[in-house]
Scaffold this active site. Structure first.
Site, mmCIF file in Angstrom:
data_model
loop_
_atom_site.group_PDB
_atom_site.id
_atom_site.type_symbol
_atom_site.label_atom_id
_atom_site.label_comp_id
_atom_site.label_asym_id
_atom_site.label_seq_id
_atom_site.Cartn_x
_atom_site.Cartn_y
_atom_site.Cartn_z
ATOM 1 N N LYS A 73 0.833 -1.202 0.000
ATOM 2 C CA LYS A 73 0.000 0.000 0.000
ATOM 3 C C LYS A 73 0.875 1.263 0.000
ATOM 4 O O LYS A 73 2.096 1.183 0.208
ATOM 5 C CB LYS A 73 -0.928 -0.043 1.213
ATOM 6 N N PHE A 77 -15.352 2.943 7.458
ATOM 7 C CA PHE A 77 -14.001 3.343 7.055
ATOM 8 C C PHE A 77 -13.808 3.356 5.537
ATOM 9 O O PHE A 77 -12.710 3.618 5.057
ATOM 10 C CB PHE A 77 -12.950 2.428 7.710
ATOM 11 N N TYR A 131 -12.312 -2.581 -3.354
ATOM 12 C CA TYR A 131 -12.824 -2.698 -1.989
ATOM 13 C C TYR A 131 -14.359 -2.708 -1.940
ATOM 14 O O TYR A 131 -14.938 -2.363 -0.906
ATOM 15 C CB TYR A 131 -12.268 -1.569 -1.120
ATOM 16 N N ARG A 135 2.774 -7.013 9.085
ATOM 17 C CA ARG A 135 2.114 -5.941 9.846
ATOM 18 C C ARG A 135 2.620 -5.906 11.291
ATOM 19 O O ARG A 135 2.739 -4.831 11.888
ATOM 20 C CB ARG A 135 0.606 -6.136 9.796
ATOM 21 N N THR A 175 -5.202 -7.792 10.548
ATOM 22 C CA THR A 175 -5.530 -6.504 9.923
ATOM 23 C C THR A 175 -5.019 -5.330 10.755
ATOM 24 O O THR A 175 -4.497 -4.360 10.207
ATOM 25 C CB THR A 175 -7.061 -6.390 9.740
ATOM 26 N N GLU A 183 -9.362 -10.099 -7.917
ATOM 27 C CA GLU A 183 -8.376 -9.032 -7.759
ATOM 28 C C GLU A 183 -7.252 -9.147 -8.795
ATOM 29 O O GLU A 183 -6.796 -8.121 -9.319
ATOM 30 C CB GLU A 183 -7.816 -9.070 -6.331
HETATM 31 N N1 UDP Z 1 -9.499 -0.834 7.561
HETATM 32 C C1 UDP Z 1 -9.586 0.363 8.231
HETATM 33 N N2 UDP Z 1 -10.237 0.387 9.435
HETATM 34 C C2 UDP Z 1 -10.783 -0.728 9.994
HETATM 35 C C3 UDP Z 1 -10.696 -1.946 9.293
HETATM 36 C C4 UDP Z 1 -10.039 -1.965 8.083
HETATM 37 O O1 UDP Z 1 -9.097 1.381 7.758
HETATM 38 O O2 UDP Z 1 -11.360 -0.643 11.085
HETATM 39 C C5 UDP Z 1 -8.801 -0.874 6.275
HETATM 40 C C6 UDP Z 1 -7.421 -1.520 6.366
HETATM 41 O O3 UDP Z 1 -6.552 -0.821 5.483
HETATM 42 C C7 UDP Z 1 -7.689 -2.924 5.856
HETATM 43 C C8 UDP Z 1 -8.731 -2.652 4.780
HETATM 44 O O4 UDP Z 1 -9.548 -1.645 5.347
HETATM 45 O O5 UDP Z 1 -6.505 -3.538 5.346
HETATM 46 C C9 UDP Z 1 -9.575 -3.843 4.384
HETATM 47 O O6 UDP Z 1 -10.134 -4.417 5.539
HETATM 48 P P1 UDP Z 1 -10.177 -5.988 5.737
HETATM 49 O O7 UDP Z 1 -11.079 -6.283 6.879
HETATM 50 O O8 UDP Z 1 -10.490 -6.638 4.431
HETATM 51 O O9 UDP Z 1 -8.677 -6.333 6.201
HETATM 52 P P2 UDP Z 1 -7.494 -7.102 5.457
HETATM 53 O O10 UDP Z 1 -8.110 -8.138 4.566
HETATM 54 O O11 UDP Z 1 -6.711 -6.057 4.692
HETATM 55 O O12 UDP Z 1 -6.682 -7.704 6.568
#
Ligand code: UDP
Ligand code: MG
Length: 151
Positions: free
Chosen positions: A9, A57, A49, A102, A91, A126
């Protein structure tokens, strides 16, 4: 052989962590089959997304992912989708285990460095959203067959 979509990112690119983050996947034994530095448009961000469009968010996520270049990649290997997800960590980087991408490099839940497909369906969706078929360079060459030993 499974393929997955993985992206560094804008925060990862901006912090100079591209080599480190992609290197972790390489050293795991995954094979890089697609790679590009690109600016994500608002339209592509919203499509990518789409599953999150109702989330509070969502607007912030779209503006973050379009705030600077990303590195979009495709990786191939045995159980590539779940393997990349486990290398990424949770996440929320504050909760992600040490040793994960992470867990080692992040603290912000929104600017959490990397994206990885979470299922075969999202991987297929994707990959085709970010790459044309001819941009993916593919099958293992015979002299590299040792990479897949044990499958
Ligand atoms: N995100 C955020 N706030 C939250 C949860 C997610 O900004 O409370 C963002 C974060 O960048 C995350 C993305 O939204 O990577 C997609 O969320 P997802 O639950 O799909 O997480 P990931 O698959 O990336 O672990
Ligand atoms: Mg996700």
């Amino acid at each position: 052989m499974e393929r997955t979509f993985f992206a560094v990112k804008p925060d990862g690119v901006g912090r100079g962590l591209v080599g480190e983050l992609l290197g972790r996947l390489e050293r795991k034994g995954l094979r890089l089959v697609g790679l590009k530095l690109m600016q994500v448009s608002e339209g592509l961000a919203r499509e990518h997304y789409a599953d999150h469009r109702e989330k509070p968010f969502f607007a912030g996520l779209v503006s973050f992912i379009t705030s600077g270049p990303i590195v979009a990649t495709v990786w191939e290997g045995r159980e590539a989708i779940s393997t990349v997800r486990s290398l990424m960590g949770a996440t929320d980087p504050a909760k992600a285990a040490p040793g994960t991408l992470r867990g080692d490099f992040g603290l912000s839940i929104s600017a959490n460095l990397v994206h990885g497909s979470d299922s075969p369906e999202s991987a297929a969706r994707e990959i085709s959203l970010f790459f044309r078929t001819e941009e993916l360079v593919g099958a293992a060459r015979p002299e590299e067959s040792w990479i897949y030993a044990g499958e």
